[in-house]
Design an enzyme around this catalytic site. Structure first.
Site, PDB file in Angstrom:
ATOM      1  N   THR A 105       0.841  -1.211   0.000  1.00  0.00           N
ATOM      2  CA  THR A 105       0.000   0.000   0.000  1.00  0.00           C
ATOM      3  C   THR A 105       0.872   1.255   0.000  1.00  0.00           C
ATOM      4  OG1 THR A 105      -0.174   0.416   2.399  1.00  0.00           O
ATOM      5  CG2 THR A 105      -1.701  -1.212   1.429  1.00  0.00           C
TER       6      THR A 105
ATOM      7  N   GLY B 221       5.319   0.754  -3.270  1.00  0.00           N
ATOM      8  CA  GLY B 221       4.704  -0.570  -3.261  1.00  0.00           C
ATOM      9  C   GLY B 221       3.480  -0.702  -4.148  1.00  0.00           C
TER      10      GLY B 221
ATOM     11  N   ARG C 265      -1.570  -6.767   6.227  1.00  0.00           N
ATOM     12  CA  ARG C 265      -1.123  -6.839   7.609  1.00  0.00           C
ATOM     13  C   ARG C 265      -2.269  -6.492   8.555  1.00  0.00           C
ATOM     14  NH1 ARG C 265       2.344  -3.415   9.472  1.00  0.00           N
ATOM     15  NH2 ARG C 265       1.822  -1.741   7.980  1.00  0.00           N
TER      16      ARG C 265
ATOM     17  N   LYS D 269      20.293  -0.789   4.991  1.00  0.00           N
ATOM     18  CA  LYS D 269      20.099  -1.527   3.732  1.00  0.00           C
ATOM     19  C   LYS D 269      21.236  -2.542   3.530  1.00  0.00           C
ATOM     20  CE  LYS D 269      17.056   1.831   1.597  1.00  0.00           C
ATOM     21  NZ  LYS D 269      16.778   2.802   0.502  1.00  0.00           N
TER      22      LYS D 269
HETATM   23  P1  NDP Z   1       6.334   4.198   2.373  1.00  0.00           P
HETATM   24  O1  NDP Z   1       6.574   5.235   3.407  1.00  0.00           O
HETATM   25  O2  NDP Z   1       5.286   4.391   1.337  1.00  0.00           O
HETATM   26  O3  NDP Z   1       6.077   2.808   3.176  1.00  0.00           O
HETATM   27  C1  NDP Z   1       6.071   1.607   2.445  1.00  0.00           C
HETATM   28  C2  NDP Z   1       5.475   0.494   3.270  1.00  0.00           C
HETATM   29  O4  NDP Z   1       6.310   0.196   4.375  1.00  0.00           O
HETATM   30  C3  NDP Z   1       4.139   0.809   3.929  1.00  0.00           C
HETATM   31  O5  NDP Z   1       3.114   0.848   2.986  1.00  0.00           O
HETATM   32  C4  NDP Z   1       4.050  -0.340   4.913  1.00  0.00           C
HETATM   33  O6  NDP Z   1       3.551  -1.512   4.278  1.00  0.00           O
HETATM   34  C5  NDP Z   1       5.514  -0.630   5.230  1.00  0.00           C
HETATM   35  N1  NDP Z   1       5.778  -0.334   6.631  1.00  0.00           N
HETATM   36  C6  NDP Z   1       6.084   0.873   7.173  1.00  0.00           C
HETATM   37  N2  NDP Z   1       6.238   0.736   8.516  1.00  0.00           N
HETATM   38  C7  NDP Z   1       6.029  -0.580   8.794  1.00  0.00           C
HETATM   39  C8  NDP Z   1       6.029  -1.355   9.979  1.00  0.00           C
HETATM   40  N3  NDP Z   1       6.303  -0.796  11.156  1.00  0.00           N
HETATM   41  N4  NDP Z   1       5.752  -2.683   9.897  1.00  0.00           N
HETATM   42  C9  NDP Z   1       5.484  -3.257   8.701  1.00  0.00           C
HETATM   43  N5  NDP Z   1       5.464  -2.583   7.525  1.00  0.00           N
HETATM   44  C10 NDP Z   1       5.733  -1.260   7.605  1.00  0.00           C
HETATM   45  O7  NDP Z   1       7.734   3.861   1.654  1.00  0.00           O
HETATM   46  P2  NDP Z   1       8.326   4.484   0.291  1.00  0.00           P
HETATM   47  O8  NDP Z   1       7.590   3.863  -0.851  1.00  0.00           O
HETATM   48  O9  NDP Z   1       8.401   5.962   0.429  1.00  0.00           O
HETATM   49  O10 NDP Z   1       9.840   3.921   0.342  1.00  0.00           O
HETATM   50  C11 NDP Z   1      10.138   2.643  -0.124  1.00  0.00           C
HETATM   51  C12 NDP Z   1      11.636   2.563  -0.380  1.00  0.00           C
HETATM   52  O11 NDP Z   1      11.988   3.569  -1.330  1.00  0.00           O
HETATM   53  C13 NDP Z   1      12.543   2.791   0.844  1.00  0.00           C
HETATM   54  O12 NDP Z   1      13.630   1.900   0.765  1.00  0.00           O
HETATM   55  C14 NDP Z   1      13.038   4.226   0.665  1.00  0.00           C
HETATM   56  O13 NDP Z   1      14.370   4.377   1.176  1.00  0.00           O
HETATM   57  C15 NDP Z   1      13.061   4.385  -0.825  1.00  0.00           C
HETATM   58  N6  NDP Z   1      12.813   5.794  -1.237  1.00  0.00           N
HETATM   59  C16 NDP Z   1      13.645   6.349  -2.180  1.00  0.00           C
HETATM   60  C17 NDP Z   1      13.410   7.631  -2.632  1.00  0.00           C
HETATM   61  C18 NDP Z   1      14.269   8.193  -3.701  1.00  0.00           C
HETATM   62  O14 NDP Z   1      14.165   9.370  -4.012  1.00  0.00           O
HETATM   63  N7  NDP Z   1      15.110   7.396  -4.277  1.00  0.00           N
HETATM   64  C19 NDP Z   1      12.309   8.455  -2.105  1.00  0.00           C
HETATM   65  C20 NDP Z   1      11.500   7.785  -1.109  1.00  0.00           C
HETATM   66  C21 NDP Z   1      11.735   6.491  -0.696  1.00  0.00           C
HETATM   67  P3  NDP Z   1       1.982  -1.887   4.150  1.00  0.00           P
HETATM   68  O15 NDP Z   1       1.625  -1.425   2.761  1.00  0.00           O
HETATM   69  O16 NDP Z   1       1.940  -3.370   4.338  1.00  0.00           O
HETATM   70  O17 NDP Z   1       1.266  -1.132   5.226  1.00  0.00           O
HETATM   71  C1  GNU Z   2      13.882  13.037   0.093  1.00  0.00           C
HETATM   72  C2  GNU Z   2      15.723   8.814  -0.267  1.00  0.00           C
HETATM   73  C3  GNU Z   2      16.469   9.021  -1.420  1.00  0.00           C
HETATM   74  C4  GNU Z   2      15.984   7.783   0.594  1.00  0.00           C
HETATM   75  C5  GNU Z   2      13.028  16.431   1.088  1.00  0.00           C
HETATM   76  C6  GNU Z   2      17.001   6.891   0.281  1.00  0.00           C
HETATM   77  C7  GNU Z   2      14.334  15.537   2.907  1.00  0.00           C
HETATM   78  C8  GNU Z   2      13.631  16.591   2.343  1.00  0.00           C
HETATM   79  C9  GNU Z   2      11.706  17.310  -0.603  1.00  0.00           C
HETATM   80  O1  GNU Z   2      16.480  11.809   2.253  1.00  0.00           O
HETATM   81  O2  GNU Z   2      12.260  10.274   1.912  1.00  0.00           O
HETATM   82  O3  GNU Z   2      18.259   8.197  -2.889  1.00  0.00           O
HETATM   83  O4  GNU Z   2      12.354  17.520   0.614  1.00  0.00           O
HETATM   84  O5  GNU Z   2      18.764   6.197  -1.182  1.00  0.00           O
HETATM   85  O6  GNU Z   2      13.486  17.803   2.975  1.00  0.00           O
HETATM   86  C10 GNU Z   2      14.949  11.026   0.568  1.00  0.00           C
HETATM   87  C11 GNU Z   2      13.617  11.764   0.598  1.00  0.00           C
HETATM   88  C12 GNU Z   2      14.581   9.702   0.011  1.00  0.00           C
HETATM   89  C13 GNU Z   2      15.627  10.900   1.924  1.00  0.00           C
HETATM   90  C14 GNU Z   2      12.873  11.539   1.898  1.00  0.00           C
HETATM   91  C15 GNU Z   2      13.823  14.212   0.964  1.00  0.00           C
HETATM   92  C16 GNU Z   2      13.111  15.249   0.409  1.00  0.00           C
HETATM   93  C17 GNU Z   2      14.432  14.322   2.208  1.00  0.00           C
HETATM   94  C18 GNU Z   2      17.484   8.125  -1.743  1.00  0.00           C
HETATM   95  C19 GNU Z   2      17.765   7.055  -0.866  1.00  0.00           C
HETATM   96  C20 GNU Z   2      18.032   9.293  -3.729  1.00  0.00           C
END
Ligand code: NDP
Ligand code: GNU
Length: 314
Positions: A14, A18, A37, A140
């Site tokens: 969700t 995901g 869950r 990670k």
């Molecule tokens: P979300 O915040 O949307 O959470 C994803 C899921 O994590 C939730 O839907 C939930 O699953 C599960 N979850 C959270 N807390 C718990 C818990 N306590 N117990 C069990 N399940 C839990 O995640 P994102 O989609 O934002 O992030 C996913 C990945 O992407 C992460 O590894 C993050 O580092 C990365 N990321 C990278 C970014 C980038 O710019 N490259 C930006 C943002 C994230 P359920 O659906 O079952 O409730």
């Molecule tokens: C971005 C993220 C990126 C996590 C903000 C793991 C702070 C901010 C827009 O820092 O989830 O690679 O403003 O390997 O003020 C970053 C997000 C996600 C985490 C937050 C962010 C935006 C942080 C990654 C990664 C690019």
């Protein structure tokens, strides 16, 4: 040997990434399962998202991270597991919850490929990362260690920057929308990063999940036209919006000084931004033989360019 498309279980289905992976998995024709869950309790958005995914063809499987047996039973019903566990609840170290999933996959013994929750900077490149933001990469890497010690076949997805977090706001921190008048430029604004539409990340992830070429590999999402600097993004936006923004440059010294004054969560984000926009950590290394580049593996995927992505913010 199972005939037909691999059965895929998404854990974290969700979530922001995901739900997109569930949809991409269904679109690719995989029998697709989503962990439901019991802890979601009265979270209506999660419940409605699960029911919508079910309507689109996903099968919901009950399971909880606090019930090992339920995870083993869920994993036994599929061939591939993708986990999109969130990475922002730094205090609860919820990325490490994945160690429970690794235990279940190890016990079940049937999984052909496990994709843990990565989807960002390649943590293997981040030994030098600043405190406290390094927590994301360290956690990670702990999960990777458990996977590899258990000999679980795996693929790591290094998705670089989600456009929603880095492009709509022209890489400004603390906001998700483009600035109206002034914006901060990190250094000279020319460190190359890579920006990806989240739906494309999901598409490339699903293409990779049972491809023999990505077995025990890191897949980097580095499509040529999305290798851009912050200045490139700003020029795209100014051309689209027709208005010129006043730029304020932050030197690397001043940016690092900000980290001192910020709260814990702020420090984590600042650290990540520093590595991306001052060090250029997403593009300052060659992809080795342990890696593949997604747009080269799957040239048929028409990935979204960032000027196109920016149009929604006009
Ligand atoms: P979300 O915040 O949307 O959470 C994803 C899921 O994590 C939730 O839907 C939930 O699953 C599960 N979850 C959270 N807390 C718990 C818990 N306590 N117990 C069990 N399940 C839990 O995640 P994102 O989609 O934002 O992030 C996913 C990945 O992407 C992460 O590894 C993050 O580092 C990365 N990321 C990278 C970014 C980038 O710019 N490259 C930006 C943002 C994230 P359920 O659906 O079952 O409730
Ligand atoms: C971005 C993220 C990126 C996590 C903000 C793991 C702070 C901010 C827009 O820092 O989830 O690679 O403003 O390997 O003020 C970053 C997000 C996600 C985490 C937050 C962010 C935006 C942080 C990654 C990664 C690019």
């Amino acid at each position: 040997m199972r005939m037909g498309k691999s059965r895929v279980l998404v854990v974290g289905g969700t979530g922001y990434m995901g739900r997109r992976i569930v949809k991409a998995s269904l679109a690719e024709g995989h029998p697709t399962y989503v962990l439901r869950r019991p802890e979601i309790g009265l979270d209506m958005d999660k419940l409605q998202t699960l029911l919508e995914l079910k309507q689109q063809g996903a099968v919901l499987i009950e399971g909880s991270f606090s019930d090992h047996r339920s995870l083993v039973e869920a994993v036994k019903q599929v061939d591939v597991v993708v986990c999109t566990m969130s990475g922002v609840h730094f205090r609860s170290h919820n990325l490490l919850l994945q160690l429970k999933l690794v235990d279940a996959i190890k016990e079940a013994g049937n999984i052909k490929r496990f994709l843990p929750s990565e989807f960002g900077i390649d943590p293997a490149q981040m030994e030098h990362a600043l405190e406290p933001g390094r927590v994301t990469f360290d956690e990670k890497m702990s999960v990777r260690k458990a996977i590899e010690e258990a000999n679980i076949p795996h693929t790591y997805i290094s998705a670089n920057c989600f456009a929603g977090y880095f492009v709509g706001n022209l890489s400004q921190m603390g906001t998700l929308l483009p600035p109206k008048h002034t914006l901060h430029i990190y250094g000279h604004g020319n460190a190359k990063a890579v920006f990806m539409d989240e739906d494309d990340i999901a598409t490339y992830t699903v293409k990779s999940l049972d491809d023999p070429r990505t077995h025990n590999k890191t897949v980097y999402l580095r499509p040529p036209e999305n290798i851009l600097s912050q200045t490139d993004l700003v020029h795209m936006w100014e051309n689209l919006s027709g208005n010129t923004l006043e730029k304020i440059t932050i030197s690397d010294q001043d940016f690092l000084a900000l980290i001192q004054g910020a709260d814990f969560v702020g420090q984590v984000g600042l650290g990540h931004f520093y590595h991306i926009f001052y060090e250029g950590c997403l593009t300052n290394f060659e992809i080795g033989e342990d890696g593949e580049e997604a747009s080269r593996l799957y040239p048929q995927v028409q990935y979204k360019r960032m000027d196109e992505y920016l149009k929604r913010y006009l």
